[in-house]
Design an enzyme around this catalytic site. Structure first.
Site, PDB file in Angstrom:
ATOM      1  N   GLY A  38      31.848  52.659 105.678  1.00 55.60           N
ATOM      2  CA  GLY A  38      32.237  51.359 105.136  1.00 55.60           C
ATOM      3  C   GLY A  38      33.145  51.415 103.926  1.00 55.60           C
ATOM      4  N   HIS A 130      39.794  27.561  89.317  1.00 58.67           N
ATOM      5  CA  HIS A 130      38.711  26.589  89.144  1.00 58.67           C
ATOM      6  C   HIS A 130      38.651  26.078  87.705  1.00 58.67           C
ATOM      7  CE1 HIS A 130      34.990  24.548  90.077  1.00 58.67           C
ATOM      8  NE2 HIS A 130      34.395  25.136  89.064  1.00 58.67           N
ATOM      9  N   LYS A 194      28.634  13.214  88.241  1.00 59.75           N
ATOM     10  CA  LYS A 194      27.822  14.105  89.064  1.00 59.75           C
ATOM     11  C   LYS A 194      26.944  14.983  88.172  1.00 59.75           C
ATOM     12  CE  LYS A 194      29.744  17.843  90.640  1.00 59.75           C
ATOM     13  NZ  LYS A 194      30.659  18.744  91.368  1.00 59.75           N
ATOM     14  N   ARG A 196      24.743  18.568  88.451  1.00 58.75           N
ATOM     15  CA  ARG A 196      24.439  19.735  89.281  1.00 58.75           C
ATOM     16  C   ARG A 196      23.021  20.194  89.004  1.00 58.75           C
ATOM     17  NH1 ARG A 196      27.331  22.457  92.497  1.00 58.75           N
ATOM     18  NH2 ARG A 196      29.287  21.551  91.760  1.00 58.75           N
ATOM     19  N   ASP A 224      33.282  23.876  99.210  1.00 59.38           N
ATOM     20  CA  ASP A 224      32.416  25.001  99.549  1.00 59.38           C
ATOM     21  C   ASP A 224      31.424  24.568 100.622  1.00 59.38           C
ATOM     22  OD1 ASP A 224      30.924  27.296  99.686  1.00 59.38           O
ATOM     23  OD2 ASP A 224      30.475  27.412  97.550  1.00 59.38           O
ATOM     24  N   THR A 225      30.279  24.043 100.242  1.00 62.20           N
ATOM     25  CA  THR A 225      29.306  23.584 101.241  1.00 62.20           C
ATOM     26  C   THR A 225      29.545  22.131 101.645  1.00 62.20           C
ATOM     27  OG1 THR A 225      27.735  22.887  99.544  1.00 62.20           O
ATOM     28  CG2 THR A 225      27.561  25.172 100.350  1.00 62.20           C
ATOM     29  N   ALA A 226      30.463  21.451 100.969  1.00 62.80           N
ATOM     30  CA  ALA A 226      30.834  20.050 101.237  1.00 62.80           C
ATOM     31  C   ALA A 226      29.738  19.058 100.873  1.00 62.80           C
ATOM     32  CB  ALA A 226      31.258  19.851 102.699  1.00 62.80           C
ATOM     33  N   THR A 228      28.869  17.991  97.736  1.00 64.78           N
ATOM     34  CA  THR A 228      29.437  17.070  96.751  1.00 64.78           C
ATOM     35  C   THR A 228      30.402  16.094  97.414  1.00 64.78           C
ATOM     36  OG1 THR A 228      29.239  18.680  94.955  1.00 64.78           O
ATOM     37  CG2 THR A 228      30.852  16.924  94.665  1.00 64.78           C
TER      38      THR A 228
END
Length: 321
Positions: A38, A130, A194, A196, A224-226, A228
């Protein structure tokens, strides 16, 4: 002037090829493979001594694998006597870990910056970090590109512009980005307050601004995970938004993200090709990809020619991409 050469790891070869085409050169020949156990094996297969080299590698999932490829590519080019090496990271992984959020927590974005510099990069080129303060984590020059002009031009052509629209920031940290976007769409902005509760978990609480009867465009640097994003869609519809779209630079799309987008009231999502779409995302009819290759290629031309990169954004809105 030193010869311009562009190499790429395995993370986003399609984008790298588009960038090379925009520069009217061939992508540099190199081999990035794995040993049986690897470990990353890199071979630079052409002459680079004295060259101005750009290495394109999005540090998207699998993040650690892609970073390791980048580190070893940089080291190989440094030992091959390249005159200058620029790490082009369209998506900069670990960027969300840019500060201590708890006692004894790392600042991983700074750690990665140190590793890149130690590996041999003389300069960094990235798109929509970001947090803009990440530029200060480096002791080498950083060129920070913005996708807002490219996306705003696309959205004006597709959906229109003016007072019937509103640009929505999904959190307070994205207000500056939303304001720049709204200026190009000639419309107002709104903000979702918002909180977190844990990594990848957030709860939308309050909407600041007027969205009643308007077409809302949620703008973020990444999906990312959608979680938000889909909460924001529900909040906007509850507050009277007529239609809801979204635009984001980096389509990370982890875990349940694609299912959440499909099940939401979101009509369409515009993303860029800083990260290649996975199989499930490629089949999602709500996702449309626009390319930042012309923007990155133009920035590389200017860096190579010692021209201004910041002036690129004065006129980029009128350029074709």
């Amino acid at each position: 002037m030193p010869t311009l050469k562009v190499f790429a790891g395995n993370s986003n070869k399609v984008l790298a090829e588009k960038i090379a085409k925009g520069l009217n050169i061939e992508l540099g020949h190199c081999s990035v493979k794995r040993f049986a156990d690897g470990e990353v094996q890199v071979e630079i297969e052409e002459h680079v001594r004295g060259a101005d080299v750009f290495v394109i590698q999005s540090t998207c999932p699998p993040v650690n694998e892609n970073y390791m490829e980048l580190f070893i590519l940089l080291d190989a080019l440094k030992r091959a006597s390249a005159a200058r090496i620029t790490a082009v990271t369209p998506y900069y992984g670990y960027a969300r870990q840019d500060r201590k959020v708890a006692p004894r927590a790392p600042i991983s974005a700074k750690c990665v910056a140190d590793l890149l510099t130690t590996a041999g990069t003389n300069r960094v080129l990235s798109v929509d970090l970001h947090a803009t303060q990440i530029q200060g984590f480096f002791n080498v020059p950083v060129d920070h590109l913005f996708s807002v002009p490219t996306m705003a031009r696309t959205l004006r052509q597709k959906w229109g512009f003016g007072s019937d629209f509103v640009v929505v920031s999904p959190d307070a940290g994205g207000v500056e980005r939303a304001r720049a976007f709204a200026k190009r769409l000639e419309c107002s902005i709104a903000i979702i307050d918002k909180r977190r509760t844990a990594p990848n978990e957030a709860k939308a609480l309050h909407l600041i601004g007027d969205v009643e009867g308007k077409t809302a465009i949620i703008l973020d640097d990444m999906i990312d995970t959608a979680g938000t994003l889909t909460q924001a869609v529900d909040s906007l519809h509850k507050n009277g938004a007529k239609r809801v779209f979204a635009a984001a630079t980096h389509a990370v799309l982890s875990g349940p993200a694609v299912n959440r987008l499909n099940e939401s009231l979101l009509e369409q999502v515009i993303v860029t090709d800083t990260i290649p779409l996975g199989e499930a995302a490629s089949r999602c009819k709500k996702i449309e990809v626009i390319s930042v290759a012309p923007l990155i290629a133009e920035a590389i031309k200017r860096i190579h020619g010692n021209d201004s990169v910041s002036s690129l954004f004065d006129t980029w809105g009128s350029h074709e991409s």
